[in-house]
Design an enzyme around this catalytic site. Structure first.
Site, mmCIF file in Angstrom:
data_model
loop_
_atom_site.group_PDB
_atom_site.id
_atom_site.type_symbol
_atom_site.label_atom_id
_atom_site.label_comp_id
_atom_site.label_asym_id
_atom_site.label_seq_id
_atom_site.Cartn_x
_atom_site.Cartn_y
_atom_site.Cartn_z
ATOM 1 N N LYS A 10 7.382 -8.990 2.314
ATOM 2 C CA LYS A 10 8.221 -10.004 2.984
ATOM 3 C C LYS A 10 9.477 -9.372 3.602
ATOM 4 O O LYS A 10 9.850 -8.243 3.254
ATOM 5 C CB LYS A 10 8.577 -11.089 1.965
ATOM 6 C CG LYS A 10 7.361 -11.895 1.472
ATOM 7 C CD LYS A 10 7.790 -13.062 0.569
ATOM 8 C CE LYS A 10 6.582 -13.881 0.126
ATOM 9 N NZ LYS A 10 6.988 -15.053 -0.707
ATOM 10 N N TYR A 50 2.108 -21.131 6.031
ATOM 11 C CA TYR A 50 2.496 -21.811 4.789
ATOM 12 C C TYR A 50 2.295 -23.334 4.873
ATOM 13 O O TYR A 50 2.973 -24.071 4.162
ATOM 14 C CB TYR A 50 3.964 -21.503 4.467
ATOM 15 C CG TYR A 50 4.181 -20.219 3.682
ATOM 16 C CD1 TYR A 50 3.590 -20.019 2.431
ATOM 17 C CD2 TYR A 50 5.012 -19.202 4.168
ATOM 18 C CE1 TYR A 50 3.809 -18.858 1.693
ATOM 19 C CE2 TYR A 50 5.230 -18.031 3.437
ATOM 20 C CZ TYR A 50 4.625 -17.874 2.197
ATOM 21 O OH TYR A 50 4.850 -16.722 1.464
ATOM 22 N N PHE A 58 11.528 -26.809 0.157
ATOM 23 C CA PHE A 58 11.957 -25.486 0.607
ATOM 24 C C PHE A 58 11.198 -25.009 1.851
ATOM 25 O O PHE A 58 11.368 -23.873 2.295
ATOM 26 C CB PHE A 58 11.823 -24.454 -0.526
ATOM 27 C CG PHE A 58 10.439 -24.350 -1.124
ATOM 28 C CD1 PHE A 58 9.436 -23.615 -0.504
ATOM 29 C CD2 PHE A 58 10.134 -24.984 -2.329
ATOM 30 C CE1 PHE A 58 8.169 -23.505 -1.057
ATOM 31 C CE2 PHE A 58 8.863 -24.884 -2.886
ATOM 32 C CZ PHE A 58 7.883 -24.147 -2.243
ATOM 33 N N ARG A 86 -1.834 -10.786 -8.221
ATOM 34 C CA ARG A 86 -0.878 -11.795 -8.707
ATOM 35 C C ARG A 86 -0.155 -11.278 -9.959
ATOM 36 O O ARG A 86 1.043 -11.494 -10.137
ATOM 37 C CB ARG A 86 -1.605 -13.107 -9.029
ATOM 38 C CG ARG A 86 -2.311 -13.742 -7.837
ATOM 39 C CD ARG A 86 -1.421 -14.491 -6.912
ATOM 40 N NE ARG A 86 -0.736 -15.597 -7.542
ATOM 41 C CZ ARG A 86 0.093 -16.424 -6.897
ATOM 42 N NH1 ARG A 86 0.319 -16.260 -5.598
ATOM 43 N NH2 ARG A 86 0.692 -17.395 -7.519
ATOM 44 N N THR A 92 6.818 -16.092 -9.431
ATOM 45 C CA THR A 92 7.474 -16.450 -8.168
ATOM 46 C C THR A 92 8.986 -16.229 -8.256
ATOM 47 O O THR A 92 9.600 -15.681 -7.339
ATOM 48 C CB THR A 92 7.199 -17.938 -7.840
ATOM 49 O OG1 THR A 92 5.791 -18.163 -7.911
ATOM 50 C CG2 THR A 92 7.703 -18.303 -6.459
ATOM 51 N N ARG A 103 7.959 -8.031 -8.337
ATOM 52 C CA ARG A 103 9.077 -8.964 -8.141
ATOM 53 C C ARG A 103 10.230 -8.672 -9.093
ATOM 54 O O ARG A 103 11.405 -8.832 -8.722
ATOM 55 C CB ARG A 103 8.584 -10.403 -8.257
ATOM 56 C CG ARG A 103 7.864 -10.855 -6.967
ATOM 57 C CD ARG A 103 7.175 -12.168 -7.126
ATOM 58 N NE ARG A 103 6.702 -12.702 -5.843
ATOM 59 C CZ ARG A 103 5.823 -13.693 -5.746
ATOM 60 N NH1 ARG A 103 5.311 -14.245 -6.848
ATOM 61 N NH2 ARG A 103 5.449 -14.125 -4.555
ATOM 62 N N ASN A 113 11.433 -13.132 -2.409
ATOM 63 C CA ASN A 113 10.785 -12.514 -3.573
ATOM 64 C C ASN A 113 9.815 -11.388 -3.220
ATOM 65 O O ASN A 113 8.851 -11.139 -3.933
ATOM 66 C CB ASN A 113 10.146 -13.588 -4.459
ATOM 67 C CG ASN A 113 9.083 -14.388 -3.728
ATOM 68 O OD1 ASN A 113 8.764 -14.099 -2.583
ATOM 69 N ND2 ASN A 113 8.534 -15.376 -4.401
ATOM 70 N N HIS A 116 4.014 -11.447 -1.056
ATOM 71 C CA HIS A 116 3.086 -12.583 -1.142
ATOM 72 C C HIS A 116 1.732 -12.060 -1.584
ATOM 73 O O HIS A 116 1.339 -10.950 -1.210
ATOM 74 C CB HIS A 116 2.934 -13.247 0.236
ATOM 75 C CG HIS A 116 1.719 -14.133 0.332
ATOM 76 N ND1 HIS A 116 1.721 -15.420 -0.136
ATOM 77 C CD2 HIS A 116 0.466 -13.887 0.790
ATOM 78 C CE1 HIS A 116 0.504 -15.931 0.046
ATOM 79 N NE2 HIS A 116 -0.269 -15.015 0.601
ATOM 80 N N GLU A 127 -6.032 -16.638 4.898
ATOM 81 C CA GLU A 127 -4.861 -15.798 5.184
ATOM 82 C C GLU A 127 -5.253 -14.484 5.875
ATOM 83 O O GLU A 127 -4.541 -14.028 6.785
ATOM 84 C CB GLU A 127 -4.096 -15.540 3.882
ATOM 85 C CG GLU A 127 -3.450 -16.823 3.371
ATOM 86 C CD GLU A 127 -2.860 -16.702 1.976
ATOM 87 O OE1 GLU A 127 -2.277 -17.689 1.499
ATOM 88 O OE2 GLU A 127 -2.969 -15.625 1.348
#
Ligand code: ATP
Ligand code: MG
Length: 138
Positions: A10, A50, A58, A86, A92, A103, A113, A116, A127
Site C-alpha cells: 500500500k 474496494y 471508512f 493473511r 488489520t 503489519r 496498514n 493487502h 482482484e
C-alpha cells in the site's frame, strides 16, 4: 495444493521505503512472485477495487489513501497461499497484529496498514483480474 493470491504493497509502505523489506518477508515465507508492477490508481479505480466496503464509514478515507501514491499490486503463489499470506500480514489493526507479522513491523494505523491480501478464492480471482491481464500471469 499450489494456490494463487493477490496482494498490494500500500502507499504508506511505498512512501516509507519498505517495499523491498516487505518483498523479502514474502519471499522468505516461501511465496513465488508470479507478477508485480508499480502503479498509481485513481480514486474511482480504488472505489472499484474496494466496492465490497462501499457502505462502510471508512470507504471515502480508504479510497483517498489507496489513490494517494504508488502501490505495488502483485500475484503470489504457494501451497495455501490465501490463508498463509493473511497470517504473514497480521491483523488489520497493527495494534492487534502478532509479533513478526508484516503489519506489526511496517503498519502505522488501522487504515495505513502497509499490505493487502485477498481473503478468499473468489476475491483473489476478482482482484487478480482487476490489476493483471492473463498474459501477464505466466
Ligand atoms: P485488506 O482487505 O486491505 O487486506 P483486511 O482484510 O485486513 O485488509 P478489511 O476489513 O478488508 O481488512 O478492510 C480493508 C481495508 O480498509 C483495511 O486493510 C484498512 O486499510 C481499511 N480499514 C479497515 N477498517 C478500518 C477502520 N475501522 N478505519 C479505517 N480504515 C479501515
Ligand atoms: Mg479485506
Amino acid at each position: 495444493m499450489s494456490q494463487r493470491t493477490f496482494s498490494i504493497i500500500k502507499p504508506d509502505a511505498v512512501r516509507k521505503g519498505h517495499t523491498g523489506a516487505i518483498l523479502a518477508e514474502i519471499e522468505k515465507a516461501g511465496f513465488k512472485i508470479v507478477a508485480i508492477k508499480k502503479v498509481s490508481i485513481s480514486k474511482a479505480q480504488a472505489e472499484g477495487f474496494y466496492y465490497v466496503h462501499k457502505e462502510r464509514p471508512f470507504f471515502g478515507s480508504l479510497t483517498d489513501f489507496m489513490s494517494s501514491g504508488p502501490i505495488f499490486p502483485m500475484v503470489l503463489e504457494k501451497d495455501n497461499a490465501i490463508a498463509d499470506l493473511r497470517k504473514l500480514m497480521g491483523a488489520t489493526n497493527p495494534a492487534n497484529a502478532e509479533e513478526g507479522t508484516i503489519r506489526k513491523k511496517f503498519a502505522g494505523s488501522i487504515e495505513e496498514n502497509a499490505i493487502h491480501g485477498s481473503d478468499a478464492e473468489e476475491t483473489a480471482a476478482f482482484e487478480i483480474g482487476y490489476f493483471f491481464a492473463g498474459c501477464e500471469l505466466v
